[in-house]
Design a protein around this motif. Structure first.
Motif, PDB file in Angstrom:
ATOM      1  N   HIS A  59      76.169  -5.735  37.880  1.00  0.00           N
ATOM      2  CA  HIS A  59      75.988  -5.087  36.585  1.00  0.00           C
ATOM      3  C   HIS A  59      74.517  -4.946  36.200  1.00  0.00           C
ATOM      4  O   HIS A  59      74.204  -4.395  35.153  1.00  0.00           O
ATOM      5  CB  HIS A  59      76.733  -5.860  35.497  1.00  0.00           C
ATOM      6  CG  HIS A  59      78.176  -6.035  35.820  1.00  0.00           C
ATOM      7  ND1 HIS A  59      79.056  -4.973  35.863  1.00  0.00           N
ATOM      8  CD2 HIS A  59      78.897  -7.125  36.151  1.00  0.00           C
ATOM      9  CE1 HIS A  59      80.254  -5.407  36.188  1.00  0.00           C
ATOM     10  NE2 HIS A  59      80.185  -6.715  36.375  1.00  0.00           N
ATOM     11  N   GLY A  60      73.633  -5.435  37.035  1.00  0.00           N
ATOM     12  CA  GLY A  60      72.207  -5.360  36.763  1.00  0.00           C
ATOM     13  C   GLY A  60      71.655  -3.976  37.062  1.00  0.00           C
ATOM     14  O   GLY A  60      72.200  -3.210  37.859  1.00  0.00           O
ATOM     15  N   ALA A  61      70.560  -3.640  36.433  1.00  0.00           N
ATOM     16  CA  ALA A  61      69.912  -2.346  36.642  1.00  0.00           C
ATOM     17  C   ALA A  61      69.205  -2.320  37.989  1.00  0.00           C
ATOM     18  O   ALA A  61      68.787  -3.344  38.511  1.00  0.00           O
ATOM     19  CB  ALA A  61      68.926  -2.086  35.513  1.00  0.00           C
ATOM     20  N   PHE A  62      69.074  -1.116  38.539  1.00  0.00           N
ATOM     21  CA  PHE A  62      68.323  -0.933  39.771  1.00  0.00           C
ATOM     22  C   PHE A  62      67.689   0.449  39.757  1.00  0.00           C
ATOM     23  O   PHE A  62      68.058   1.298  38.943  1.00  0.00           O
ATOM     24  CB  PHE A  62      69.191  -1.140  41.015  1.00  0.00           C
ATOM     25  CG  PHE A  62      70.368  -0.207  41.104  1.00  0.00           C
ATOM     26  CD1 PHE A  62      70.296   0.960  41.847  1.00  0.00           C
ATOM     27  CD2 PHE A  62      71.553  -0.492  40.446  1.00  0.00           C
ATOM     28  CE1 PHE A  62      71.377   1.820  41.927  1.00  0.00           C
ATOM     29  CE2 PHE A  62      72.645   0.352  40.529  1.00  0.00           C
ATOM     30  CZ  PHE A  62      72.560   1.511  41.272  1.00  0.00           C
ATOM     31  N   GLY A  63      66.726   0.683  40.627  1.00  0.00           N
ATOM     32  CA  GLY A  63      66.052   1.968  40.685  1.00  0.00           C
ATOM     33  C   GLY A  63      64.722   1.858  41.388  1.00  0.00           C
ATOM     34  O   GLY A  63      64.554   1.028  42.274  1.00  0.00           O
ATOM     35  N   GLY A  82      73.363  -0.651  36.221  1.00  0.00           N
ATOM     36  CA  GLY A  82      74.562  -1.237  36.816  1.00  0.00           C
ATOM     37  C   GLY A  82      75.323  -0.259  37.682  1.00  0.00           C
ATOM     38  O   GLY A  82      75.143   0.956  37.608  1.00  0.00           O
ATOM     39  N   ASN A  83      76.203  -0.790  38.517  1.00  0.00           N
ATOM     40  CA  ASN A  83      76.947   0.040  39.456  1.00  0.00           C
ATOM     41  C   ASN A  83      77.942   0.973  38.783  1.00  0.00           C
ATOM     42  O   ASN A  83      78.339   1.966  39.367  1.00  0.00           O
ATOM     43  CB  ASN A  83      77.674  -0.844  40.476  1.00  0.00           C
ATOM     44  CG  ASN A  83      76.707  -1.477  41.446  1.00  0.00           C
ATOM     45  OD1 ASN A  83      75.619  -0.975  41.663  1.00  0.00           O
ATOM     46  ND2 ASN A  83      77.092  -2.593  42.019  1.00  0.00           N
ATOM     47  N   ASP A  84      78.367   0.676  37.571  1.00  0.00           N
ATOM     48  CA  ASP A  84      79.333   1.523  36.880  1.00  0.00           C
ATOM     49  C   ASP A  84      78.664   2.534  35.950  1.00  0.00           C
ATOM     50  O   ASP A  84      79.342   3.176  35.148  1.00  0.00           O
ATOM     51  CB  ASP A  84      80.303   0.657  36.066  1.00  0.00           C
ATOM     52  CG  ASP A  84      81.136  -0.244  36.974  1.00  0.00           C
ATOM     53  OD1 ASP A  84      81.386   0.155  38.132  1.00  0.00           O
ATOM     54  OD2 ASP A  84      81.518  -1.336  36.534  1.00  0.00           O
ATOM     55  N   ALA A  85      77.359   2.678  36.041  1.00  0.00           N
ATOM     56  CA  ALA A  85      76.623   3.562  35.141  1.00  0.00           C
ATOM     57  C   ALA A  85      77.022   5.015  35.369  1.00  0.00           C
ATOM     58  O   ALA A  85      77.216   5.457  36.492  1.00  0.00           O
ATOM     59  CB  ALA A  85      75.133   3.398  35.338  1.00  0.00           C
ATOM     60  N   LYS A  86      77.142   5.740  34.288  1.00  0.00           N
ATOM     61  CA  LYS A  86      77.503   7.158  34.372  1.00  0.00           C
ATOM     62  C   LYS A  86      76.265   8.042  34.512  1.00  0.00           C
ATOM     63  O   LYS A  86      76.349   9.152  35.001  1.00  0.00           O
ATOM     64  CB  LYS A  86      78.270   7.576  33.109  1.00  0.00           C
ATOM     65  CG  LYS A  86      79.513   6.752  32.872  1.00  0.00           C
ATOM     66  CD  LYS A  86      80.576   7.049  33.893  1.00  0.00           C
ATOM     67  CE  LYS A  86      81.858   6.338  33.541  1.00  0.00           C
ATOM     68  NZ  LYS A  86      82.285   5.371  34.501  1.00  0.00           N
ATOM     69  N   THR A  87      75.128   7.560  34.042  1.00  0.00           N
ATOM     70  CA  THR A  87      73.915   8.374  34.086  1.00  0.00           C
ATOM     71  C   THR A  87      72.754   7.587  34.686  1.00  0.00           C
ATOM     72  O   THR A  87      72.720   6.368  34.633  1.00  0.00           O
ATOM     73  CB  THR A  87      73.497   8.832  32.677  1.00  0.00           C
ATOM     74  OG1 THR A  87      73.255   7.685  31.874  1.00  0.00           O
ATOM     75  CG2 THR A  87      74.565   9.688  32.041  1.00  0.00           C
ATOM     76  N   THR A  88      71.815   8.329  35.235  1.00  0.00           N
ATOM     77  CA  THR A  88      70.567   7.767  35.722  1.00  0.00           C
ATOM     78  C   THR A  88      69.492   8.134  34.723  1.00  0.00           C
ATOM     79  O   THR A  88      69.374   9.288  34.330  1.00  0.00           O
ATOM     80  CB  THR A  88      70.220   8.364  37.104  1.00  0.00           C
ATOM     81  OG1 THR A  88      71.251   8.047  38.005  1.00  0.00           O
ATOM     82  CG2 THR A  88      68.907   7.813  37.607  1.00  0.00           C
ATOM     83  N   ARG A  89      68.723   7.162  34.285  1.00  0.00           N
ATOM     84  CA  ARG A  89      67.631   7.415  33.345  1.00  0.00           C
ATOM     85  C   ARG A  89      66.369   7.665  34.141  1.00  0.00           C
ATOM     86  O   ARG A  89      66.014   6.884  35.008  1.00  0.00           O
ATOM     87  CB  ARG A  89      67.442   6.216  32.415  1.00  0.00           C
ATOM     88  CG  ARG A  89      68.670   5.787  31.639  1.00  0.00           C
ATOM     89  CD  ARG A  89      68.922   6.611  30.395  1.00  0.00           C
ATOM     90  NE  ARG A  89      67.732   6.903  29.626  1.00  0.00           N
ATOM     91  CZ  ARG A  89      67.324   6.197  28.584  1.00  0.00           C
ATOM     92  NH1 ARG A  89      67.992   5.155  28.170  1.00  0.00           N
ATOM     93  NH2 ARG A  89      66.226   6.554  27.943  1.00  0.00           N
ATOM     94  N   ARG A  90      65.685   8.762  33.834  1.00  0.00           N
ATOM     95  CA  ARG A  90      64.444   9.120  34.526  1.00  0.00           C
ATOM     96  C   ARG A  90      63.316   9.278  33.521  1.00  0.00           C
ATOM     97  O   ARG A  90      63.545   9.687  32.387  1.00  0.00           O
ATOM     98  CB  ARG A  90      64.633  10.425  35.290  1.00  0.00           C
ATOM     99  CG  ARG A  90      65.560  10.283  36.471  1.00  0.00           C
ATOM    100  CD  ARG A  90      65.661  11.592  37.255  1.00  0.00           C
ATOM    101  NE  ARG A  90      66.408  11.408  38.476  1.00  0.00           N
ATOM    102  CZ  ARG A  90      67.708  11.598  38.575  1.00  0.00           C
ATOM    103  NH1 ARG A  90      68.415  11.972  37.532  1.00  0.00           N
ATOM    104  NH2 ARG A  90      68.312  11.402  39.727  1.00  0.00           N
ATOM    105  N   ALA A  91      62.114   8.978  33.974  1.00  0.00           N
ATOM    106  CA  ALA A  91      60.932   9.135  33.133  1.00  0.00           C
ATOM    107  C   ALA A  91      59.774   9.592  34.006  1.00  0.00           C
ATOM    108  O   ALA A  91      59.665   9.198  35.163  1.00  0.00           O
ATOM    109  CB  ALA A  91      60.587   7.820  32.452  1.00  0.00           C
ATOM    110  N   THR A  92      58.908  10.425  33.436  1.00  0.00           N
ATOM    111  CA  THR A  92      57.726  10.914  34.131  1.00  0.00           C
ATOM    112  C   THR A  92      56.496  10.554  33.306  1.00  0.00           C
ATOM    113  O   THR A  92      56.463  10.837  32.111  1.00  0.00           O
ATOM    114  CB  THR A  92      57.798  12.435  34.330  1.00  0.00           C
ATOM    115  OG1 THR A  92      58.986  12.741  35.062  1.00  0.00           O
ATOM    116  CG2 THR A  92      56.590  12.947  35.092  1.00  0.00           C
ATOM    117  N   GLY A  93      55.522   9.941  33.941  1.00  0.00           N
ATOM    118  CA  GLY A  93      54.299   9.538  33.254  1.00  0.00           C
ATOM    119  C   GLY A  93      54.337   8.070  32.860  1.00  0.00           C
ATOM    120  O   GLY A  93      55.405   7.482  32.689  1.00  0.00           O
TER     121      GLY A  93
END
Length: 110
Positions: A59-63, A82-93
Motif C-alpha cells: 500500500h506504500g507509494a512508489f515511483g 499504492g498498488n491499488d491506485a487508480k491514478t499516477t501523480r506527475r509533476a514537472t519542475g
C-alpha cells in the motif's frame, strides 16, 4: 590490532550518495526519505539519471524522480500511491515535485 564494529541491524546509514546534484535536489531527496520512500539510484538514461522511490508494503507509494545528468536539477517525478491506485501523480519542475512529495503519506505497512 585494529577492530572494526558493524552497525546494529536497522541503524546503518541508508542515505544515497547525492554527489553532483544541486542543494535543492538534495532537499527533495531528503524529503522523499522522510516520507519513507527509500530513494535509490536507478540506471542512467540518456541525459538523465533516475531515483527510484519505493515505500515498504503493497500500500506504500512508489515511483521515480528524474534528474538532469549534468545539471543535477530535478526535471520531473511520478508517484503512484499504492498498488491499488487508480491514478499516477506527475509533476514537472522542482517546485511541483516538492509539492507532490509533500502530499505523499507514509506507508502504514511495516
Amino acid at each position: 590490532m585494529k577492530t572494526t564494529t558493524e552497525p546494529m541491524p536497522g541503524t546503518a546509514d541508508t542515505r544515497i550518495d547525492l554527489t553532483g546534484v544541486t542543494a535543492y535536489t538534495a532537499g527533495i531527496v531528503r524529503l522523499a526519505e522522510a516520507k519513507g520512500l527509500r530513494p535509490a539510484w536507478g540506471q542512467p538514461h540518456g541525459r538523465t539519471r533516475r531515483i527510484i522511490l519505493n515505500a515498504i508494503g503493497p500500500h506504500g507509494a512508489f515511483g521515480s524522480i528524474v534528474i538532469g545528468r549534468t545539471s543535477g536539477k530535478v526535471l520531473r517525478a511520478e508517484v503512484i500511491h499504492g498498488n491499488d491506485a487508480k491514478t499516477t501523480r506527475r509533476a514537472t519542475g522542482t517546485n511541483a515535485v516538492r509539492a507532490l512529495l509533500t502530499e505523499v503519506t507514509p506507508s502504514a505497512c511495516s
